[in-house]
Design a protein around this motif. Structure first.
Motif, PDB file in Angstrom:
ATOM      1  N   MET A  73       0.805  -1.221   0.000  1.00 46.34           N
ATOM      2  CA  MET A  73       0.000   0.000   0.000  1.00 46.34           C
ATOM      3  C   MET A  73       0.838   1.271   0.000  1.00 46.34           C
ATOM      4  O   MET A  73       0.343   2.348   0.322  1.00 46.34           O
ATOM      5  CB  MET A  73      -0.922   0.006   1.224  1.00 46.34           C
ATOM      6  N   ALA A  74       2.115   1.164  -0.389  1.00 50.44           N
ATOM      7  CA  ALA A  74       3.030   2.300  -0.276  1.00 50.44           C
ATOM      8  C   ALA A  74       2.953   3.259  -1.455  1.00 50.44           C
ATOM      9  O   ALA A  74       3.520   4.342  -1.408  1.00 50.44           O
ATOM     10  CB  ALA A  74       4.459   1.799  -0.119  1.00 50.44           C
TER      11      ALA A  74
ATOM     12  N   GLU B  92       7.588   6.678  -5.166  1.00 50.11           N
ATOM     13  CA  GLU B  92       6.957   7.333  -4.023  1.00 50.11           C
ATOM     14  C   GLU B  92       6.744   6.389  -2.863  1.00 50.11           C
ATOM     15  O   GLU B  92       6.302   6.813  -1.797  1.00 50.11           O
ATOM     16  CB  GLU B  92       5.597   7.932  -4.430  1.00 50.11           C
ATOM     17  N   GLY B  93       7.015   5.093  -3.030  1.00 48.83           N
ATOM     18  CA  GLY B  93       6.746   4.120  -1.983  1.00 48.83           C
ATOM     19  C   GLY B  93       7.949   3.308  -1.557  1.00 48.83           C
ATOM     20  O   GLY B  93       8.480   3.468  -0.456  1.00 48.83           O
TER      21      GLY B  93
ATOM     22  N   LEU C  62      10.884  -4.103  -2.805  1.00 48.59           N
ATOM     23  CA  LEU C  62      10.490  -3.955  -4.201  1.00 48.59           C
ATOM     24  C   LEU C  62       9.720  -5.156  -4.764  1.00 48.59           C
ATOM     25  O   LEU C  62       8.690  -4.973  -5.436  1.00 48.59           O
ATOM     26  CB  LEU C  62      11.728  -3.670  -5.058  1.00 48.59           C
ATOM     27  N   PRO C  63      10.154  -6.406  -4.520  1.00 47.11           N
ATOM     28  CA  PRO C  63       9.388  -7.537  -5.062  1.00 47.11           C
ATOM     29  C   PRO C  63       7.961  -7.602  -4.524  1.00 47.11           C
ATOM     30  O   PRO C  63       7.047  -8.019  -5.238  1.00 47.11           O
ATOM     31  CB  PRO C  63      10.201  -8.758  -4.622  1.00 47.11           C
ATOM     32  N   ILE C  64       7.778  -7.191  -3.256  1.00 53.42           N
ATOM     33  CA  ILE C  64       6.433  -7.218  -2.669  1.00 53.42           C
ATOM     34  C   ILE C  64       5.541  -6.197  -3.351  1.00 53.42           C
ATOM     35  O   ILE C  64       4.355  -6.440  -3.597  1.00 53.42           O
ATOM     36  CB  ILE C  64       6.511  -6.952  -1.145  1.00 53.42           C
ATOM     37  N   VAL C  65       6.118  -5.033  -3.667  1.00 57.00           N
ATOM     38  CA  VAL C  65       5.366  -4.015  -4.403  1.00 57.00           C
ATOM     39  C   VAL C  65       4.889  -4.586  -5.738  1.00 57.00           C
ATOM     40  O   VAL C  65       3.723  -4.414  -6.133  1.00 57.00           O
ATOM     41  CB  VAL C  65       6.234  -2.760  -4.636  1.00 57.00           C
TER      42      VAL C  65
ATOM     43  N   THR D 288      -3.211   5.940  -5.365  1.00 54.64           N
ATOM     44  CA  THR D 288      -1.812   5.541  -5.367  1.00 54.64           C
ATOM     45  C   THR D 288      -0.913   6.582  -4.721  1.00 54.64           C
ATOM     46  O   THR D 288      -0.144   6.277  -3.800  1.00 54.64           O
ATOM     47  CB  THR D 288      -1.333   5.291  -6.812  1.00 54.64           C
ATOM     48  N   ARG D 289      -0.984   7.811  -5.196  1.00 58.05           N
ATOM     49  CA  ARG D 289      -0.045   8.848  -4.752  1.00 58.05           C
ATOM     50  C   ARG D 289      -0.357   9.344  -3.341  1.00 58.05           C
ATOM     51  O   ARG D 289       0.498   9.305  -2.456  1.00 58.05           O
ATOM     52  CB  ARG D 289      -0.076  10.029  -5.725  1.00 58.05           C
ATOM     53  N   ILE D 290      -1.588   9.827  -3.148  1.00 57.52           N
ATOM     54  CA  ILE D 290      -1.928  10.393  -1.842  1.00 57.52           C
ATOM     55  C   ILE D 290      -2.027   9.301  -0.786  1.00 57.52           C
ATOM     56  O   ILE D 290      -1.458   9.421   0.304  1.00 57.52           O
ATOM     57  CB  ILE D 290      -3.243  11.190  -1.934  1.00 57.52           C
ATOM     58  N   GLY D 291      -2.749   8.214  -1.121  1.00 63.19           N
ATOM     59  CA  GLY D 291      -2.870   7.121  -0.164  1.00 63.19           C
ATOM     60  C   GLY D 291      -1.520   6.529   0.199  1.00 63.19           C
ATOM     61  O   GLY D 291      -1.221   6.269   1.374  1.00 63.19           O
ATOM     62  N   GLY D 292      -0.666   6.328  -0.801  1.00 61.75           N
ATOM     63  CA  GLY D 292       0.655   5.765  -0.538  1.00 61.75           C
ATOM     64  C   GLY D 292       1.504   6.682   0.309  1.00 61.75           C
ATOM     65  O   GLY D 292       2.197   6.241   1.238  1.00 61.75           O
ATOM     66  N   ALA D 293       1.487   7.982   0.008  1.00 63.08           N
ATOM     67  CA  ALA D 293       2.291   8.943   0.767  1.00 63.08           C
ATOM     68  C   ALA D 293       1.863   8.984   2.233  1.00 63.08           C
ATOM     69  O   ALA D 293       2.712   9.039   3.143  1.00 63.08           O
ATOM     70  CB  ALA D 293       2.169  10.328   0.142  1.00 63.08           C
ATOM     71  N   ILE D 294       0.559   8.953   2.480  1.00 63.50           N
ATOM     72  CA  ILE D 294       0.062   8.952   3.857  1.00 63.50           C
ATOM     73  C   ILE D 294       0.502   7.681   4.579  1.00 63.50           C
ATOM     74  O   ILE D 294       0.975   7.730   5.729  1.00 63.50           O
ATOM     75  CB  ILE D 294      -1.475   9.090   3.872  1.00 63.50           C
ATOM     76  N   ASN D 295       0.370   6.534   3.923  1.00 65.70           N
ATOM     77  CA  ASN D 295       0.751   5.269   4.555  1.00 65.70           C
ATOM     78  C   ASN D 295       2.226   5.246   4.927  1.00 65.70           C
ATOM     79  O   ASN D 295       2.604   4.847   6.041  1.00 65.70           O
ATOM     80  CB  ASN D 295       0.436   4.099   3.616  1.00 65.70           C
TER      81      ASN D 295
END
Length: 450
Positions: A193-194, A199-200, A224-227, A430-437
């Motif tokens: 969820m990054a 950005e993650g 990276l592989p998990i992403v 993706t961007r906002i949710g990932g940045a917050i997480n």
């Protein structure tokens, strides 16, 4: 079939004459036999010219040659995925266009000159961001203004609920499998969820290196592989959701989040009234809005695609451009959606998708936790979206993007789900949710767990 195609196909398809002239037979081949959007004769010619360059040991990385190269390989991989039995209808085209090139590079089956030129072109041009800005701006400009407002306000509810449920389910499944809770959350669930790589995964690896006293390369190699596996799972689920929508049409808006809404001006945009200068203006609008996003990134640190997204929404809501330019931006959007997606995915697979790292992460425990987490996240988005009066399948496909591999993952997921018009909402996920997480989790790690 477009109007331009009809002008050529009608004479030999509907004339009723049993005997076609040689010219008409050739036209029929050009218009009817295609690999992706490329007529078969042109596809074969492109392959021959690329082969000649490869045999000479040099494939130029300039835009002219790269357009033909990426189109040839991208549509070949996408067409292969589309024709696979069963999975061909479940997002296999996007998967094949991304991961077949990665495997070909790893096993040395793709000529070195193709790999080198593609990688150089992709990294030096940032063509992915041109693609994303044209898709985002075009899709926003085609939205109904009321739908745009309601959609942006409501989409956060299923996003938040999905992340909470996804985290809880992932933790529960991992603990049941006997895995360490710390490893489950910070090295499995959080990378999913990054928000992708740039950005993650990279900010996470930097944070882990500083807080856990480990080498950044090691941290990135684990994250990276998990992403990528999370994104792969989301692509498959998006393809399944698309098929579910075809079977139960009442559950989907076919790219519209809100019931009763419709895309503005779309018919007019393809009626032949939009001239070349209007299309050029639409493309320039997308580029200039992205440049404003880049300026915002320098000033306040907001990711450029997100800044561009907000600027595009502002332009739409304030009637900042004329209806003709709106139509031009829609034509640009349609062009990039149909003609650039698979070439972009091929370039991504060659340039930035490490096959071996993906394979190494394919352990039974990792897969079970990843699939459980993404499935729970998407399922929650589906039912919460339905509960608050949105089209559940379209909301669920946006929820898939919460597990995407950044911008490239959004492209692959929305391609598999046949919902490219949802790109603005996917970028929020993706961007906002990932940045917050990432920010919140690293803050917790720094203050409470280390």
């Amino acid at each position: 079939m477009s109007a331009s195609e009809n002008a050529y196909t009608v004479p030999y398809e509907k004339s009723g004459e049993p005997n076609l002239t040689l010219k008409e037979k050739w036209w029929q081949i050009m218009d009817s036999w295609k690999v992706g959007v490329i007529p078969l004769p042109l596809f074969l010619l492109a392959g021959a010219l690329i082969a000649i360059d490869c045999l000479n040991g040099k494939l130029p990385s300039d835009i002219v040659v790269m357009v033909a190269t990426l189109a040839f390989f991208g549509f070949a991989c996408g067409e292969f995925g589309k024709r696979l039995p069963i999975v061909g209808k479940m997002g296999a085209a996007a998967i094949c266009a991304t991961f077949i090139p990665s495997a070909l590079v790893y096993y040395g089956l793709l000529p070195d000159v193709v790999v080198e030129s593609t990688t150089k072109f992709y990294k030096s041009t940032n063509i992915l961001y041109l693609y994303i800005c044209c898709i985002i701006v075009g899709s926003i400009m085609s939205m109904n203004r009321t739908t745009l407002i309601q959609g942006f306000l409501r989409i956060f509810i299923p996003m938040v609920c999905g992340e909470v449920v996804g985290m809880l389910v992932g933790m529960g499944v991992g603990i049941t499998l006997g895995m360490d809770p710390f490893q489950i959350f910070f090295f499995l669930i959080l990378p999913i969820m990054a928000g992708g790589v740039g950005e993650g995964a990279i900010p996470l690896s930097i944070g882990y290196a500083a807080l856990l006293h480990m080498d950044q390369g090691v941290a990135l190699g684990r994250v990276l592989p998990i992403v990528m596996l999370g994104s792969l799972t989301a692509i498959v689920i998006a393809g399944c959701l698309n098929q579910l929508g075809k079977r139960y049409p009442h559950l989907t808006g076919e790219g519209e989040l809100m019931p009763g809404s419709k895309t503005e001006n779309l018919t007019a945009a393809f009626s032949g009234k939009v001239d070349v200068t209007t299309i050029a203006s639409g493309a320039l609008l997308a580029v200039l809005l992205y440049m404003l996003g880049m300026l915002g990134h320098k000033l306040i640190g907001l990711p450029a695609p997100v800044g561009m997204l907000f600027m595009a929404v502002l332009v739409k809501l304030t009637h900042g451009v004329s209806p003709r330019i709106l139509e031009g931006s829609q034509v640009v959007y349609k062009f990039f959606q149909t003609s650039v997606t698979y070439p972009i995915l091929f370039a991504v697979g060659v340039a930035i998708t490490p096959w071996q790292e993906l394979v190494n992460a394919f352990t039974a425990q990792n897969l079970i936790v990843i699939v459980s987490t993404v499935t729970a996240l998407v399922t929650t988005g589906f039912f919460v979206g339905k509960k608050i009066g949105m089209h559940p399948i379209d909301v669920a496909i946006v929820s898939c993007c919460q597990s995407g591999q950044g911008g490239t993952g959004d492209v692959a997921i929305l391609t598999a789900g046949n919902r490219m018009s949802l790109m603005p909402f996917a970028q929020i996920a993706t961007r906002i949710g990932g940045a917050i997480n990432v920010s919140v989790s690293l803050l917790v790690l720094a203050n409470f767990l280390v």
